[in-house]
Design a protein around this motif. Structure first.
Motif, short mmCIF file in Angstrom:
data_model
loop_
_atom_site.label_atom_id
_atom_site.label_comp_id
_atom_site.label_asym_id
_atom_site.label_seq_id
_atom_site.Cartn_x
_atom_site.Cartn_y
_atom_site.Cartn_z
N THR A 66 -12.61 0.24 -6.27
CA THR A 66 -12.06 -1.08 -6.01
C THR A 66 -12.04 -1.86 -7.32
O THR A 66 -13.07 -1.98 -7.98
CB THR A 66 -12.91 -1.85 -4.98
OG1 THR A 66 -12.97 -1.09 -3.78
CG2 THR A 66 -12.33 -3.22 -4.70
N PHE A 86 -7.28 5.01 -3.67
CA PHE A 86 -7.78 5.86 -2.60
C PHE A 86 -8.18 7.24 -3.11
O PHE A 86 -9.04 7.89 -2.52
CB PHE A 86 -6.72 6.00 -1.50
CG PHE A 86 -6.41 4.70 -0.81
CD1 PHE A 86 -7.39 4.03 -0.09
CD2 PHE A 86 -5.15 4.14 -0.88
CE1 PHE A 86 -7.10 2.82 0.54
CE2 PHE A 86 -4.85 2.94 -0.26
CZ PHE A 86 -5.83 2.27 0.45
N GLN A 125 -10.69 -1.06 3.75
CA GLN A 125 -9.52 -0.45 3.12
C GLN A 125 -9.39 1.05 3.43
O GLN A 125 -8.27 1.57 3.50
CB GLN A 125 -9.60 -0.64 1.59
CG GLN A 125 -9.35 -2.04 1.11
CD GLN A 125 -7.88 -2.33 0.93
OE1 GLN A 125 -7.04 -1.43 0.88
NE2 GLN A 125 -7.53 -3.61 0.83
N ASP A 126 -10.52 1.72 3.63
CA ASP A 126 -10.48 3.17 3.83
C ASP A 126 -10.51 3.58 5.29
O ASP A 126 -10.56 4.77 5.61
CB ASP A 126 -11.67 3.81 3.09
CG ASP A 126 -11.37 5.21 2.59
OD1 ASP A 126 -10.19 5.51 2.33
OD2 ASP A 126 -12.32 6.01 2.44
N VAL A 149 -7.11 -1.09 -4.76
CA VAL A 149 -7.96 -0.01 -4.27
C VAL A 149 -7.28 1.31 -4.58
O VAL A 149 -6.12 1.52 -4.22
CB VAL A 149 -8.22 -0.14 -2.75
CG1 VAL A 149 -9.03 1.06 -2.25
CG2 VAL A 149 -8.96 -1.43 -2.45
N LYS A 159 -3.24 3.51 4.50
CA LYS A 159 -4.45 2.72 4.59
C LYS A 159 -4.27 1.38 3.87
O LYS A 159 -3.38 1.22 3.04
CB LYS A 159 -5.64 3.47 3.99
CG LYS A 159 -6.01 4.76 4.72
CD LYS A 159 -7.17 5.46 4.03
CE LYS A 159 -7.56 6.74 4.74
NZ LYS A 159 -8.70 7.42 4.07
N LEU A 172 -16.50 0.99 -1.67
CA LEU A 172 -15.91 1.60 -0.47
C LEU A 172 -16.92 2.46 0.27
O LEU A 172 -17.00 2.46 1.49
CB LEU A 172 -14.70 2.44 -0.85
CG LEU A 172 -13.40 1.69 -1.19
CD1 LEU A 172 -12.29 2.69 -1.49
CD2 LEU A 172 -12.99 0.77 -0.06
N LYS A 214 -11.51 6.41 -5.01
CA LYS A 214 -12.40 5.57 -4.21
C LYS A 214 -12.99 4.41 -5.02
O LYS A 214 -14.18 4.12 -4.94
CB LYS A 214 -13.55 6.41 -3.62
CG LYS A 214 -13.10 7.60 -2.79
CD LYS A 214 -12.37 7.16 -1.52
CE LYS A 214 -11.99 8.35 -0.65
NZ LYS A 214 -11.22 7.96 0.56
N THR A 226 0.82 -1.20 0.00
CA THR A 226 0.00 0.00 0.00
C THR A 226 0.86 1.26 0.00
O THR A 226 1.98 1.28 0.55
CB THR A 226 -0.96 0.01 1.21
OG1 THR A 226 -1.86 1.10 1.09
CG2 THR A 226 -0.22 0.08 2.54
#
Length: 558
Positions: A82, A77, A152-153, A75, A144, A102, A80, A49
């Motif tokens: 997936t 971020f 994940q968030d 993912v 994250k 998410l 947002k 990540t």
């Protein structure tokens, strides 16, 4: 001195916090456990990540040692989203992107905290499909990610607990000097598909599907037409196809599934899926091609001749894979409306036949299906066989021997009904086993027929199996759950007492169901010849009505 130490400690904390803020990416290794016991020989989950992207993968995938299909989750971020990426054995790949997942995740953040690998973690809870989920996450590293798409968030999830006993826990955190290239989605992107298509393709790639019949018609006609791949016999009530099976690994599961709809026939009918053994000089295929009279005849003194029902020195009877029963007119008669009844579109039958692996493994065999009917419209059917792989490299070393099958699948071509149980002798045969060090069992399917009030369809009857003159097993085959399948029976007749014909209990079958085999343990049998007898107190005829019993048996040795 004390003042200098305090200043140094404060400076160290500030330096550590700043360093953590500047971490570009990390790698987290997770191990799975249940009730405190770590699973053996597991493929650890890996999380890579960064500020922008996370990747959930496994150790074997990164080392290119994983079995196909390979699935990884990305993912983003920033946007947002997936993304799920699946790669298949044939080197093809598909990608599904979800921009809502998410945002749909809802958690309750609690005041509970604990340390995992030296980091302070907060507890979040949620519920997924009636499973309680705990997520322990930290914000100490300012990054994250999670071992699955869930959470994940939130922060960096270091432990996930399902139902209080199954855990996925971080075992190691590595700070990376550079953001690894694998954190980027492949370029060019694989074929994009919607989420349902993604799940369907991924699921189907995990097993082998052998299509046998696809929307074929089984009906009664004067001159049925065969083609290059599908043969038709008995006035169109039998369809037959040669099927080649691959190597089947030990531990694999084999399933057969049938989909049926009425194409004009309103009645409940006996259906069967069978394999034609061809290891003897005479086979059932001879009967299909030359007529029922070409098959070996069984007689027990009641004056009738029963063609092709028991094993002889040069003939093997049909190996029955599945016995099923059509409902009253599903699909074709759905226009027969009743209040609060929403009829099914079709009937789906599915059964595990893994114990018959030895008859299929690396073999090319004749697979057939019949539905006994005298209707020109008949029935529309599909048939698939699926092989779900085991993990050993060697095929099951099982031995099997088809012994008897009294189901007169060639009824429409003159094969006699199974009325041999109207005498004390019933059904008798001899068979030979090769070794005495094996445990033998009989795979036995039985259904009673005679569709009037006193007929054996509606009267419980004891089935007794004897080996070498000794009673081995006895039971009364009976189904009391037929009313459960009412919505598959639109053309079922309704009676003055408030019941429908499809509700009535029957001798081991219901309209719209599969009749599962009964497995009868015979233990160790000495090598050589043995006898078997099946006895059923078959009811007497009334006028033109008569009873019969369709029984099939296969001897299996481990």
């Amino acid at each position: 001195m004390k003042k200098h130490f305090v200043l140094f400690f404060a400076f160290a904390l500030i330096f550590t916090a700043e360093a953590q803020k500047n971490i570009k990416s990390i790698k987290v290794t997770y191990l799975r456990s249940n009730n405190g016991k770590v699973f053996e020989n597991q493929d650890p989950i890996l999380l890579f990540t960064s500020k922008k992207m996370s990747l959930v993968t496994t150790e074997k995938i990164t080392l290119k040692k994983a079995n196909f299909p390979i699935e990884q989750t990305y993912v983003d971020f920033q946007f947002k989203t997936t993304s799920q990426l699946a790669e298949f054995k044939n080197k093809s790949a598909i990608l599904s992107v979800d921009s809502l997942a998410l945002g749909k995740q809802k958690f309750t953040i609690t005041d509970q905290t604990k340390k995992i690998l030296g980091y302070t973690c907060k507890k979040a809870t949620t519920s997924i499909n009636s499973n309680s989920i705990e997520l322990w996450f930290t914000t100490d590293l300012n990054l994250k990610g999670a071992p699955t798409a869930l959470g994940q968030d939130l922060g960096l999830v270091l432990e996930m607990v399902r139902n209080g006993n199954t855990k996925t826990t971080a075992s190691k955190i590595e700070i990376l000097k550079n953001t690894p290239a694998l954190l980027d989605l492949p370029n060019p992107l694989p074929k994009k598909v919607d989420q349902l298509t993604y799940k369907d393709l991924l699921w189907k790639s995990r097993f082998t599907t052998i299509p046998v019949f696809e929307k074929e018609i089984i009906n009664f006609m004067d001159n049925p037409k065969s083609n290059d791949s599908i043969l038709k016999f008995a006035s169109g009530t039998i369809i037959l196809k040669k099927v080649k099976f691959p190597k089947i690994n030990k531990g694999s599961n084999i399933f057969i599934d049938v989909t049926e709809q009425s194409n004009g026939d309103a009645y409940d009918r006996t259906g069967s899926v069978f394999l034609i053994p061809t290891d003897q000089s005479i086979s059932f295929l001879d009967g299909l091609q030359k007529g029922a009279k070409s098959l070996p005849v069984y007689e027990n003194g009641n004056g009738e001749k029963y063609q092709g029902v028991v094993r002889t020195e040069n003939y093997a009877p049909l190996l029955e894979l599945m016995r099923f029963f059509t409902p009253f007119g599903v699909k074709h008669f759905n226009n027969l409306e009743l209040k609060n009844k929403v009829w099914q579109d079709s009937v789906y039958y599915r059964q595990d036949i893994s114990e018959l692996t030895a008859a299929l493994d690396e073999k090319e065999v004749w697979i057939g299906m019949n539905i006994g009917n005298y209707d020109n419209g008949g029935h529309k059917v599909s048939l698939n066989i699926t092989i779900h792989p085991g993990y050993a490299a060697k095929s099951e070393d099982k031995w099997l021997l088809p012994l008897f099958n009294t189901n007169n699948v060639m009824e429409m071509a003159g094969q006699q009904y199974a009325t041999m149980f109207n005498t004390e002798k019933g059904l008798e045969l001899t068979f030979e086993v090769p070794a005495s060090d094996k445990n033998y069992r009989l795979r036995y399917i039985t259904t009673g027929h005679g569709g009037w009030g006193n007929g054996d369809e509606f009267v419980p009857k004891r089935n007794t199996i004897l080996v070498d003159g000794k009673e081995i097993f006895a039971f009364v085959p009976w189904r009391t759950d037929c009313g459960s399948y009412r919505l598959s029976n639109p053309a079922s007749g309704n009676f003055n007492d408030g019941l429908s014909s499809s509700d009535l209990s029957r001798s081991n079958w219901c309209p719209g169901t599969v009749t599962p085999p009964v497995y009868i343990e015979l233990g160790k049998l000495s090598a050589g010849k043995h006898s078997m007898q099946i006895k059923i107190p078959q009811g007497a005829p009334e006028g033109t009505s008569f009873s019969s019993w369709n029984v099939s048996g296969v001897l299996i040795a481990d």
